[in-house]
Design a protein around this motif. Structure first.
Motif, PDB file in Angstrom:
ATOM      1  N   GLU A  42     -21.092  17.537   6.330  1.00  0.00           N
ATOM      2  CA  GLU A  42     -22.124  16.976   5.472  1.00  0.00           C
ATOM      3  C   GLU A  42     -21.471  16.211   4.319  1.00  0.00           C
ATOM      4  OE1 GLU A  42     -24.922  20.925   6.169  1.00  0.00           O
ATOM      5  OE2 GLU A  42     -23.048  20.923   5.036  1.00  0.00           O
ATOM      6  N   GLY A  93     -32.795  12.354  13.883  1.00  0.00           N
ATOM      7  CA  GLY A  93     -31.352  12.407  13.993  1.00  0.00           C
ATOM      8  C   GLY A  93     -30.922  11.585  15.200  1.00  0.00           C
ATOM      9  N   THR A 223     -26.472   7.007  11.916  1.00  0.00           N
ATOM     10  CA  THR A 223     -27.245   8.107  11.355  1.00  0.00           C
ATOM     11  C   THR A 223     -27.294   8.050   9.833  1.00  0.00           C
ATOM     12  OG1 THR A 223     -27.479  10.531  11.312  1.00  0.00           O
ATOM     13  CG2 THR A 223     -25.246   9.658  11.232  1.00  0.00           C
ATOM     14  N   SER A 225     -27.508  11.020   8.389  1.00  0.00           N
ATOM     15  CA  SER A 225     -27.160  12.420   8.120  1.00  0.00           C
ATOM     16  C   SER A 225     -25.811  12.586   7.449  1.00  0.00           C
ATOM     17  CB  SER A 225     -27.169  13.224   9.421  1.00  0.00           C
ATOM     18  OG  SER A 225     -28.461  13.339   9.951  1.00  0.00           O
ATOM     19  N   LYS A 226     -24.916  11.628   7.603  1.00  0.00           N
ATOM     20  CA  LYS A 226     -23.548  11.803   7.123  1.00  0.00           C
ATOM     21  C   LYS A 226     -23.354  11.188   5.739  1.00  0.00           C
ATOM     22  CE  LYS A 226     -22.835  14.077  10.804  1.00  0.00           C
ATOM     23  NZ  LYS A 226     -22.800  15.560  10.725  1.00  0.00           N
ATOM     24  N   ALA A 231     -28.916  14.815   5.842  1.00  0.00           N
ATOM     25  CA  ALA A 231     -28.855  15.688   7.016  1.00  0.00           C
ATOM     26  C   ALA A 231     -30.085  16.586   7.129  1.00  0.00           C
ATOM     27  CB  ALA A 231     -27.584  16.535   6.969  1.00  0.00           C
ATOM     28  N   ARG A 234     -33.173  14.493   8.750  1.00  0.00           N
ATOM     29  CA  ARG A 234     -33.037  14.111  10.144  1.00  0.00           C
ATOM     30  C   ARG A 234     -33.545  12.704  10.438  1.00  0.00           C
ATOM     31  NH1 ARG A 234     -29.717  15.382  11.420  1.00  0.00           N
ATOM     32  NH2 ARG A 234     -29.916  15.756  13.643  1.00  0.00           N
TER      33      ARG A 234
END
Length: 372
Positions: A42, A93, A223, A225-226, A231, A234
């Protein structure tokens, strides 16, 4: 108790994704005041302040279904990346986009080529659709593209390349990857998973988005999320030929990305200053950890992501367990294919220095002056 109804036979051959203990559980188990979570890749720096402000404002329309077409987010991502709106497919995600690709293109007996040590959801989704995973061993932690090319048969439908690769963090060089893309038959979909691309600083990394105009069988996964730090909400997406995107929309859940996630992603995209800062901090942290691993005589894969896989020379479960007792949660490499490694997310400067001290202690390299 044995239930009379049975699951699909394929499920007997799949293990559930292994989740580590929660930080609350570990704090309670080891009597710790805090846990430094460095196990899930993360963004340790969180998300953009613009996202936080937007979320605090609230949303008075949560009783309404989200926009199934992700109209605003689609427009913003399209303009930011310079791709057509019809080339975008959004998911809960990027995991969901992988599932959609498998659902749309894998039939019983079809094959999908992937590395032997890579993101496990490729295999799971292909297998659930009745397909076979053809796993090509990594070479020094890097995708063996020559081996993957040789593995192509008349049953091959998908090829997955995680670049940078999870869990090794390595990348495939520009010329090698471009040569591979050019050589793959046009009826096979090539899926380039670039979840960590914003962290890459190596100039020998191929800019793939311009290739979409040349290769209709190319799918690029990204994404939020990173590095964008979302994260928990989603949001991921794929960029691909519009015809391929149209097929995925047929098997996509209508309201798959919630309203808060869509709005937060738009705000996050608008704060590229924050993203640049996170990338810079990550590169500094990566350099520090690599230097410390070198000092300690520990081999590691040269990472271009926000994590590093390092060889401890001892059982990865043991080392991860001992680090957890001292407040550092990392991922053991035992289930990742490298049993004597651990994968550690790059943290803040303070996190990284404290982690190295704990690792030294656990490895027996420095037992003096350490406060467990």
């Amino acid at each position: 108790m044995v239930l009379k109804f049975k699951t699909r036979e394929v499920l007997t051959k799949i293990d559930p994704y292994v989740l580590g203990k929660s930080t609350v559980e570990l704090q309670r188990e080891h009597g710790l005041g805090s846990i430094c979570k460095l196990s899930e890749n993360e963004n340790i720096h969180g998300c953009s302040p613009k996202v936080i402000s937007w979320l605090k404002e609230g949303n008075g329309e949560l009783f309404l279904y989200p926009d199934g077409a992700a109209t605003e987010l689609r427009k913003e991502v399209s303009e930011f990346l310079g791709v057509r709106q019809g080339e975008l497919v959004f998911g809960n995600g990027s995991d969901e986009v992988i599932r959609l690709l498998s659902r749309a293109y894998i039939s019983e007996g079809d094959e999908a080529i992937m590395a032997d040590v890579t993101f496990p959801r490729y295999h799971t989704n292909v297998f659930l659709e009745g397909g076979n995973s053809v796993r090509v061993p990594l070479v020094n932690g890097v995708h063996d593209l020559a081996g993957m090319k040789n593995a192509i048969t008349d049953r091959t439908k998908l090829i997955f390349i995680c670049n940078p690769n999870n869990p090794t963090g390595t990348i495939v060089g520009t010329e090698e990857l471009l040569s591979f893309i050019s050589a793959v038959p046009s009826h096979i979909l090539m899926v380039l998973d670039e979840a960590y691309v914003e962290y890459v600083s190596d100039r020998n990394h191929l800019d793939t988005l311009p290739l979409l105009k040349r290769f209709e069988n190319l799918v690029i996964l990204r994404t939020f999320s990173k590095i964008y730090g979302l994260a928990g909400l989603r949001v991921g997406f794929g960029v691909m030929n519009e015809e391929v995107a149209g097929q995925l929309l047929k098997v996509k859940d209508v309201f798959n990305v919630n309203a808060l996630a869509q709005g937060a992603a738009v705000k996050a995209l608008h704060d590229q200053g924050f993203i640049g800062k996170c990338a810079s901090l990550n590169e500094a942290g990566r350099s520090y950890l690599e230097g410390e691993f070198h000092r300690l005589g520990l081999a590691y894969f040269p990472s271009q992501a926000n994590f590093i896989m390092v060889d401890t020379g001892k059982d990865g479960n043991l080392i991860a367990g001992e680090l957890a007792k001292r407040g550092f949660l990392v991922r053991s490499g035992v289930l990742l294919g490298y049993p004597e490694t651990i994968r550690v997310t790059i943290g803040t400067e303070q996190d990284n220095r404290a982690f190295i001290k704990a690792l030294e202690y656990v490895l027996g390299r420095n037992t003096s002056g350490y406060q467990a």
